[in-house]
Motif scaffolding. Structure first.
Motif, PDB file in Angstrom:
ATOM      1  N   SER A 206      -0.066   7.564  -3.650  1.00  0.00           N
ATOM      2  CA  SER A 206       0.420   6.780  -2.505  1.00  0.00           C
ATOM      3  C   SER A 206       1.775   6.158  -2.807  1.00  0.00           C
ATOM      4  O   SER A 206       2.685   6.164  -1.968  1.00  0.00           O
TER       5      SER A 206
ATOM      6  N   ARG B 200       5.685   6.929  -1.161  1.00  0.00           N
ATOM      7  CA  ARG B 200       6.479   5.855  -0.555  1.00  0.00           C
ATOM      8  C   ARG B 200       7.801   5.655  -1.286  1.00  0.00           C
ATOM      9  O   ARG B 200       8.806   5.271  -0.690  1.00  0.00           O
TER      10      ARG B 200
ATOM     11  N   SER C 173      -7.183   2.392   8.185  1.00  0.00           N
ATOM     12  CA  SER C 173      -6.377   3.482   7.645  1.00  0.00           C
ATOM     13  C   SER C 173      -5.006   2.992   7.231  1.00  0.00           C
ATOM     14  O   SER C 173      -4.202   2.550   8.060  1.00  0.00           O
TER      15      SER C 173
ATOM     16  N   ASP D 151     -11.007   7.022  -1.483  1.00  0.00           N
ATOM     17  CA  ASP D 151     -10.773   8.341  -2.078  1.00  0.00           C
ATOM     18  C   ASP D 151     -11.708   8.632  -3.254  1.00  0.00           C
ATOM     19  O   ASP D 151     -11.696   9.733  -3.793  1.00  0.00           O
TER      20      ASP D 151
ATOM     21  N   LYS E 234     -11.293  13.729   5.747  1.00  0.00           N
ATOM     22  CA  LYS E 234     -10.347  13.817   4.626  1.00  0.00           C
ATOM     23  C   LYS E 234      -9.971  15.288   4.412  1.00  0.00           C
ATOM     24  O   LYS E 234     -10.155  16.100   5.299  1.00  0.00           O
TER      25      LYS E 234
HETATM   26  C1  S3P Z   1      -3.440   6.947   1.745  1.00  0.00           C
HETATM   27  C2  S3P Z   1      -4.377   6.405   2.572  1.00  0.00           C
HETATM   28  C3  S3P Z   1      -5.759   6.874   2.672  1.00  0.00           C
HETATM   29  C4  S3P Z   1      -6.140   7.772   1.503  1.00  0.00           C
HETATM   30  C5  S3P Z   1      -5.069   8.771   1.180  1.00  0.00           C
HETATM   31  C6  S3P Z   1      -3.767   8.077   0.844  1.00  0.00           C
HETATM   32  C7  S3P Z   1      -2.077   6.390   1.737  1.00  0.00           C
HETATM   33  O1  S3P Z   1      -5.906   7.629   3.858  1.00  0.00           O
HETATM   34  O2  S3P Z   1      -7.348   8.446   1.773  1.00  0.00           O
HETATM   35  O3  S3P Z   1      -5.451   9.580   0.071  1.00  0.00           O
HETATM   36  O4  S3P Z   1      -1.295   6.738   0.820  1.00  0.00           O
HETATM   37  O5  S3P Z   1      -1.752   5.631   2.640  1.00  0.00           O
HETATM   38  P1  S3P Z   1      -6.324   6.916   5.270  1.00  0.00           P
HETATM   39  O6  S3P Z   1      -5.231   6.042   5.662  1.00  0.00           O
HETATM   40  O7  S3P Z   1      -6.506   8.066   6.222  1.00  0.00           O
HETATM   41  O8  S3P Z   1      -7.606   6.223   4.973  1.00  0.00           O
END
Ligand code: S3P
Length: 741
Positions: free
Chosen positions: A328, A332, A473, A621, A648
């Motif tokens: 993540s 970003r 989310s 996750d 997912k």
């Molecule tokens: C993520 C958010 C999550 C996660 C994904 C990464 C992110 O998804 O499952 O692996 O980097 O913002 P969701 O926002 O759909 O829950």
């Protein structure tokens, strides 16, 4: 040798060079033709062809040779084709199917149309992309076309049965057959084959013809030799090809000349930024190309695209490892670094396919990005308004995060963008971002039911929005906050439960103000992002596999270094501790606005629990591997409120339940969770369903299995954890890629 039942009676091959000879020899050996007849103007080639077993017999006379032919392969030089076709047009060919091997197709089709007064329905134009430095019938090789592409370019009037027959003949030779339009074929070959040959011939000649330069060849190093290897190709054949594919070559040459001029101007102006942009983009494109080739070789060897992990039972973990960077945060870092003013340095970047997809997307939009090299990336930010349209659709592979976050940014640009992905991403819901973005004024099209591809129209001003997320989310929250950087006024997002807050933290790290009040985060447009330094901690989602592994394997003790322990991500530690796990956080510190620690884990007796619902988004996750922990625990584990798992990279509830049941674990999927009874894990064949975390979770399960587990469809482990198998081997998990047979 002749094993198969003959498919056709007589095959006639006209022109016994390397390609014609290899085609004849391969099919003769396959036993699919009752008789293979060769025709060639050169008596020596005819004699050799019979002696070497390339054909059954040879004829000098074309009419005699073609009598009773079922298939006639025209393998003469491309400029000789016209004359040959005129001769054939004057003969009675019965029901024979004609095909050819010319490297340009437009001119062959034109020549056939002229000779026959229209393209014969039983003529299937073709082009095997195979060659070698050798030539002549003596170089004939029955294996020449194995794992090589053969492009067939049927026309509308081409007879379907004739096409099918030619297709099958090439496949019998081991070729990978594709069908393409004539014009497309000629464009593609002009760009990927003809232009490079022209440049190689041209460069060597340009250097050689100035006598003073002859001497410099003495100093030519590997680069020159690599670049000019193809200038050693057959000049007559290549002169034919350029005359035959004139228009397409000219088009690609003109485009290249413009690009070359731009490079010249950059050198002239001392524009290092422009040069770096071209070189970094080219380098990554070349690497990508290399990977495609490597993967092709691998896939060919396996004869399928199934990458299988074989996990052997038992094992005990020990040692200290650092898992790769947080996915993540890596995504970003590229996004905000690109939109910042100045140069951002990133360390610990995850070199997995998902984060690389984001990196490539920004390169495609004109951002100069150096690296990654050992996790280090240098991003030359273009500012919030500096992105340029990508030259084509932006391909995001398996990465939902890339698509959802990018959609927010792109909705606010002045240009149109198209976002596409692999089969898994193409099934995932995008309306969760498209709908609120539309409320902000964005114009977005999706495929049916809000699936990708997403077409995002540029030039629409966005308005700030106050939005309550219908689901927890972080991707949707982040998407809207990124759109909010451009929207008029304030954009406010409220989440039903806390989700990862890396976007909010990193925006602040780039000097952009974000206000957070409980479950609500807001941004206003009009600010700027200032370049910064980012240290990406190790990904707790990757560490989770080892947290569970060391917990369930008796006698284990392991340290996971420098793991991100942002409180919006530590649900997995909380859940495992509730189950009785022994995990200690050591050396807690903060790097670049994110808390990190070394995680010290020892094996423990786990017990089943009811997982508190408020922990679900904080461990979203990690459930595949938590299900494995539950399968090893004493008693029953119940998960509720986790319906998000169904959308997912795969439907993680169903897919895990299927796999666990196969391994003899009692479990029952529910609409929003699962019930798992701990017990003995058996061996068996399970499926990763192209979902990295499923493949890794079943690898961990092997520690407590009583027989090997074979896990199919594991290639996507590379999206988030490229060195997973190496780290498993290092700490003592007995999983490896299955040996290719
Ligand atoms: C993520 C958010 C999550 C996660 C994904 C990464 C992110 O998804 O499952 O692996 O980097 O913002 P969701 O926002 O759909 O829950």
């Amino acid at each position: 040798m002749q094993s198969a039942v003959p498919m056709i009676g007589r095959l006639v091959v006209i022109g016994l060079g390397l390609i014609g000879g290899s085609f004849a020899k391969g099919l003769r050996e396959s036993g699919l033709c009752r008789e293979v007849v060769g025709v060639d103007l050169d008596p020596q080639s005819r004699q050799l062809a019979v002696e070497l077993g390339v054909v059954d017999r040879c004829e000098e006379d074309l009419v005699l040779a073609c009598q009773g032919a079922d298939v006639i392969q025209l393998a003469v030089p491309i400029l000789a084709m016209e004359k040959l076709l005129a001769l054939l047009a004057g003969m009675d060919l019965g029901q024979a199917v004609l095909t050819d091997v010319g490297s340009a197709k437009g001119n062959v089709v034109r020549a056939a149309q002229e000779a026959f007064g229209g393209m014969p329905a039983r003529f299937v134009p073709g082009h095997p992309i195979a060659g070698s430095e050798q030539s002549g019938v003596e170089a004939s090789n029955a294996q020449l076309f194995r794992r090589h592409k053969v492009i067939l370019t049927p026309l509308e009037q081409t007879d379907a049965a004739a096409l099918d027959l030619v297709d099958r003949l090439w496949r019998e030779l081991g070729a990978d057959v594709e069908h393409m339009q004539v014009e497309r074929h000629d464009e593609v070959l002009a760009a990927t084959s003809h232009l490079p040959h022209l440049l190689a011939f041209g460069l060597v000649d340009s250097l050689a013809k100035r006598s003073e330069n002859l001497d410099i060849f003495r100093y030519a190093a590997g680069g020159f030799r690599d670049f000019t290897r193809i200038a050693g190709s057959d000049p007559v054949m290549w002169h034919d090809i350029f005359l035959a594919n004139r228009e397409a070559v000219l088009r690609t040459l003109d485009t290249f000349r413009n690009d070359l001029d731009a490079l010249r101007d950059a050198v002239d102006a001392g524009d290092g930024h422009q040069l770096l942009g071209v070189f970094t983009r080219a380098r990554v494109a070349r690497e990508h190309f290399g990977k495609i080739l490597a993967r092709r070789a691998y896939v060919d060897a396996m004869n399928s695209n199934d990458l299988i992990f074989l996990a052997n039972p038992g094992g005990r973990l020990s040692g200290r490892i650092r898992v790769p960077g947080d996915k993540s945060i890596s995504h970003r870092s590229i996004m905000l670094g690109s939109l910042a003013e100045g140069t951002t340095e990133v360390e610990g970047f995850l070199e997995g396919e998902d984060a690389l997809a984001t990196l490539q997307a920004f390169r495609d939009m004109g951002v100069v990005i150096e690296g990654p090299h050992h996790g280090r990336v240098t991003i030359h930010g273009v500012g919030l308004h500096g992105l340029k349209p990508a030259p084509g659709p932006i391909y995001l592979g398996n990465s939902g995060t890339s698509m959802r976050l990018l959609s927010g940014l792109l909705a606010a640009q002045s240009f149109d963008s198209t976002l596409t992905g692999d089969p898994s991403l193409s099934k995932r819901p995008m309306n969760r971002v498209a709908n609120p973005l539309r409320e902000m004024g964005a114009v977005i099209e999706t495929a049916a039911e809000g699936r990708p591809p997403m077409v995002i129209r540029g030039g629409h001003k966005l308005k700030g929005l106050t939005y309550t997320l219908p689901m927890a989310s972080a991707q949707v929250k982040s998407c809207l906050l990124l759109a909010g950087l451009y929207a008029e006024g304030k954009t406010t997002v409220t989440e039903p439960a806390p989700t990862r807050d890396h976007t909010e933290r990193m925006l602040r790290g780039f000097g952009y103000s974000v206000s957070v009040d409980g479950a609500t985060a807001s941004v206003e447009s009009g600010g700027k992002l200032k370049a910064t330094h980012i240290e990406v901690p190790a990904d707790i989602s990757s560490a989770a596999f080892f947290l569970v592994a060391a917990s369930i394997a008796e006698g284990s003790e392991l340290v996971l270094e420098h793991v991100g322990i942002n409180p919006t991500r530590t649900g997995v530690i909380d859940i495992l501790r509730l189950m009785g796990a022994d995990i200690r956080l050591e050396n807690q510190r903060e790097v670049g606005g994110e808390p990190v620690a070394d995680l010290h884990v020892r094996a423990a007796k786990l017990k089943g629990i009811e997982i508190p619902e408020e922990l679900v988004p904080l461990a979203i996750d990690e459930f595949p591997v938590l299900f494995v922990a539950a399968a090893c625990a004493e008693g029953r584990t119940v998960l509720r409120g986790a319906e998000e798992l169904r959308v997912k990279e795969s439907d993680r509830i169903q897919v895990m339940a299927d796999g666990l049941l196969t391994l003899g674990v009692k479990c029952e999927p529910t609409p929003d969770g699962i019930i798992i009874e701990g017990g003995q894990i058996g061996g068996g064949e399970v499926h990763g369903h192209g979902d990295h975390r499923i493949a890794m979770a079943f690898s961990v399960a092997s520690l407590r299995a009583n027989a090997p587990i074979r896990i199919h469809d594991c290639a996507n482990v590379a999206t988030s954890f490229p060195n997973f198998l190496a780290l498993c081997a290092q700490v003592g998990i007995r999983v490896a890629q299955e040996a290719q047979s």
